[in-house]
Every structure is written in structure tokens, then in C-alpha cells.
Scaffold this motif. Structure first.
Motif, PDB file in Angstrom:
ATOM      1  N   THR A 207       0.978  -1.324  -0.156  1.00  0.00           N
ATOM      2  CA  THR A 207      -0.028   0.039  -0.030  1.00  0.00           C
ATOM      3  C   THR A 207       1.036   1.332   0.139  1.00  0.00           C
ATOM      4  OG1 THR A 207      -1.961  -1.205   1.214  1.00  0.00           O
ATOM      5  CG2 THR A 207      -1.668   1.145   1.187  1.00  0.00           C
ATOM      6  N   VAL A 208       0.606   2.158  -0.852  1.00  0.00           N
ATOM      7  CA  VAL A 208       1.416   3.427  -1.206  1.00  0.00           C
ATOM      8  C   VAL A 208       0.369   4.541  -0.809  1.00  0.00           C
ATOM      9  CG1 VAL A 208       2.972   4.758  -2.422  1.00  0.00           C
ATOM     10  CG2 VAL A 208       3.272   2.180  -2.364  1.00  0.00           C
ATOM     11  N   ASP A 209       0.478   5.080   0.164  1.00  0.00           N
ATOM     12  CA  ASP A 209      -0.596   6.123   0.267  1.00  0.00           C
ATOM     13  C   ASP A 209      -0.183   7.703   0.265  1.00  0.00           C
ATOM     14  OD1 ASP A 209      -2.706   7.802   1.121  1.00  0.00           O
ATOM     15  OD2 ASP A 209      -3.514   6.716   2.790  1.00  0.00           O
ATOM     16  N   LEU A 210      -0.369   8.440  -1.129  1.00  0.00           N
ATOM     17  CA  LEU A 210       0.298   9.735  -0.911  1.00  0.00           C
ATOM     18  C   LEU A 210      -0.867  10.756  -0.926  1.00  0.00           C
ATOM     19  CD1 LEU A 210       2.317   8.110  -4.408  1.00  0.00           C
ATOM     20  CD2 LEU A 210       2.812   8.623  -2.098  1.00  0.00           C
ATOM     21  N   GLN A 211      -1.804  10.626  -0.441  1.00  0.00           N
ATOM     22  CA  GLN A 211      -2.965  11.550  -0.424  1.00  0.00           C
ATOM     23  C   GLN A 211      -2.635  12.744   0.217  1.00  0.00           C
ATOM     24  OE1 GLN A 211      -7.209   9.406  -0.071  1.00  0.00           O
ATOM     25  NE2 GLN A 211      -5.776   8.300   1.287  1.00  0.00           N
ATOM     26  N   ASN A 212      -3.286  13.737  -0.287  1.00  0.00           N
ATOM     27  CA  ASN A 212      -3.136  15.125   0.553  1.00  0.00           C
ATOM     28  C   ASN A 212      -1.688  15.983   0.589  1.00  0.00           C
ATOM     29  OD1 ASN A 212      -5.915  15.622   1.078  1.00  0.00           O
ATOM     30  ND2 ASN A 212      -5.649  14.060   2.415  1.00  0.00           N
TER      31      ASN A 212
ATOM     32  N   ASN B 216      -9.698  10.406  -6.284  1.00  0.00           N
ATOM     33  CA  ASN B 216     -10.499  11.589  -6.326  1.00  0.00           C
ATOM     34  C   ASN B 216      -9.801  12.699  -5.728  1.00  0.00           C
ATOM     35  OD1 ASN B 216     -10.411  10.049  -3.850  1.00  0.00           O
ATOM     36  ND2 ASN B 216     -12.516  11.054  -3.121  1.00  0.00           N
ATOM     37  N   GLY B 217     -10.011  13.951  -6.267  1.00  0.00           N
ATOM     38  CA  GLY B 217      -9.187  15.102  -5.629  1.00  0.00           C
ATOM     39  C   GLY B 217      -7.821  15.500  -6.590  1.00  0.00           C
ATOM     40  N   TRP B 218      -7.504  14.426  -7.581  1.00  0.00           N
ATOM     41  CA  TRP B 218      -6.388  14.716  -8.375  1.00  0.00           C
ATOM     42  C   TRP B 218      -7.092  15.859  -9.327  1.00  0.00           C
ATOM     43  CZ3 TRP B 218      -1.528  13.628  -8.790  1.00  0.00           C
ATOM     44  CH2 TRP B 218      -1.126  12.546  -8.117  1.00  0.00           C
ATOM     45  N   LYS B 219      -6.493  16.833  -9.801  1.00  0.00           N
ATOM     46  CA  LYS B 219      -6.709  17.814 -10.533  1.00  0.00           C
ATOM     47  C   LYS B 219      -5.615  17.607 -11.801  1.00  0.00           C
ATOM     48  CE  LYS B 219      -7.873  21.099  -6.780  1.00  0.00           C
ATOM     49  NZ  LYS B 219      -7.376  22.379  -6.214  1.00  0.00           N
TER      50      LYS B 219
ATOM     51  N   ASN C 157      -1.260  -6.741  -6.646  1.00  0.00           N
ATOM     52  CA  ASN C 157      -1.140  -6.401  -5.385  1.00  0.00           C
ATOM     53  C   ASN C 157      -0.735  -5.193  -4.690  1.00  0.00           C
ATOM     54  OD1 ASN C 157       1.084  -7.462  -5.928  1.00  0.00           O
ATOM     55  ND2 ASN C 157       1.177  -9.204  -4.416  1.00  0.00           N
ATOM     56  N   VAL C 158      -0.787  -4.131  -5.646  1.00  0.00           N
ATOM     57  CA  VAL C 158      -0.461  -2.729  -4.940  1.00  0.00           C
ATOM     58  C   VAL C 158      -1.586  -2.162  -5.198  1.00  0.00           C
ATOM     59  CG1 VAL C 158       0.813  -0.787  -5.752  1.00  0.00           C
ATOM     60  CG2 VAL C 158       1.819  -3.133  -6.087  1.00  0.00           C
ATOM     61  N   THR C 159      -1.859  -1.450  -3.802  1.00  0.00           N
ATOM     62  CA  THR C 159      -2.811  -0.629  -3.642  1.00  0.00           C
ATOM     63  C   THR C 159      -2.155   1.069  -3.705  1.00  0.00           C
ATOM     64  OG1 THR C 159      -4.121  -1.956  -2.407  1.00  0.00           O
ATOM     65  CG2 THR C 159      -4.467   0.493  -1.864  1.00  0.00           C
ATOM     66  N   LEU C 160      -2.431   1.790  -4.609  1.00  0.00           N
ATOM     67  CA  LEU C 160      -2.030   3.039  -4.680  1.00  0.00           C
ATOM     68  C   LEU C 160      -3.082   4.335  -4.251  1.00  0.00           C
ATOM     69  CD1 LEU C 160       0.382   5.176  -5.568  1.00  0.00           C
ATOM     70  CD2 LEU C 160      -0.546   4.979  -7.761  1.00  0.00           C
ATOM     71  N   CYS C 161      -2.830   5.083  -3.346  1.00  0.00           N
ATOM     72  CA  CYS C 161      -4.043   6.100  -2.759  1.00  0.00           C
ATOM     73  C   CYS C 161      -3.352   7.528  -3.284  1.00  0.00           C
ATOM     74  CB  CYS C 161      -4.153   5.877  -1.352  1.00  0.00           C
ATOM     75  SG  CYS C 161      -4.773   4.160  -0.964  1.00  0.00           S
ATOM     76  N   GLN C 162      -3.843   8.084  -4.007  1.00  0.00           N
ATOM     77  CA  GLN C 162      -3.209   9.454  -4.477  1.00  0.00           C
ATOM     78  C   GLN C 162      -4.535  10.560  -4.328  1.00  0.00           C
ATOM     79  OE1 GLN C 162      -1.824   8.097  -8.199  1.00  0.00           O
ATOM     80  NE2 GLN C 162      -3.890   7.876  -8.992  1.00  0.00           N
ATOM     81  N   GLY C 163      -5.226  10.571  -3.880  1.00  0.00           N
ATOM     82  CA  GLY C 163      -6.260  11.682  -4.000  1.00  0.00           C
ATOM     83  C   GLY C 163      -5.641  13.070  -3.359  1.00  0.00           C
TER      84      GLY C 163
END
Length: 112
Positions: free
Chosen positions: A56-61, A106-109, A76-82
Motif C-alpha cells: 500500500t502506497v498512500d500519497l493522499q493530500n 478523487n481530488g486529483w486535478k 497486489n499494489v494499492t495506490l492512494c493518491q487523492g
């Protein structure tokens, strides 16, 4: 080391691809910081995850502007990038992202 949680620490700068040198890493949590620049796909590329292991790679905010490298991650990779800013021609890379388990974007511009 299986988990690196640096979320919410007001970190600034960019992500180094050296996170890919941690073969047992399962969670890289960098959300809610001031990170910017490009996200190197080497973080999740060329990894030898077992079929039951997940990354899991969480890059949000943050303030990331784009993703560099070949976007063909393991299933099996989860990428959170909102809540980031995506610029340039990377809108066309969405097709290769389908092998990901989850993409929270959601939230990417997107700007052209």
C-alpha cells in the motif's frame, strides 16, 4: 521493515526512489504532508511480492505533480493518491493502471 508511516508530519520535498530498496515493505504511508514533485514508479516496480503480500502506497493530500516511469504495477499494489495536482500529459497513462487493486484518485486535478 514492513511499514513506514510518515503521515501528517509536515514533510516537504520529493519522494526518493530508494524506498524500492526495502524488499519487505508492505505499507508506505506519506499522506497529509507537503510533499511535491514527481512520484517515482520504482517504489512499486520490480518488487518480488508473494501472491499473498500486498503493498500500500498512500500519497493522499500532498502536492505531487505527476508520476514518472512505467506504470505497470503488480496486481497486489494499492495506490492512494487523492487530493494532489496532476499536470501535463499523464492523463493518458490511466489505461495501464488497471492492474492495480485499488486506485483512490478523487481530488486529483488534471491540467493539460
Amino acid at each position: 521493515m514492513t511499514t513506514i508511516d510518515l503521515s501528517g508530519n509536515h514533510l516537504n520535498g520529493s519522494i526518493q526512489e530508494s524506498f524500492s530498496d526495502l524488499p519487505r515493505l508492505q505499507k508506505l504511508l506519506l499522506e497529509n504532508n507537503l510533499l511535491s514533485g514527481s512520484v517515482p514508479t520504482g517504489i512499486w516496480q520490480n518488487r518480488s511480492l508473494s501472491t499473498s503480500a500486498r503493498l500500500t502506497v498512500d500519497l493522499q493530500n500532498n502536492s505531487f505533480s505527476n508520476i514518472t516511469g512505467d506504470l505497470n504495477p503488480p496486481a497486489n499494489v494499492t495506490l492512494c493518491q487523492g487530493k494532489n495536482v496532476m499536470d501535463g500529459g499523464y492523463l493518458s497513462i490511466l489505461g495501464p493502471l488497471f492492474p492495480l487493486v485499488v486506485i483512490r484518485s478523487n481530488g486529483w486535478k488534471f491540467t493539460l
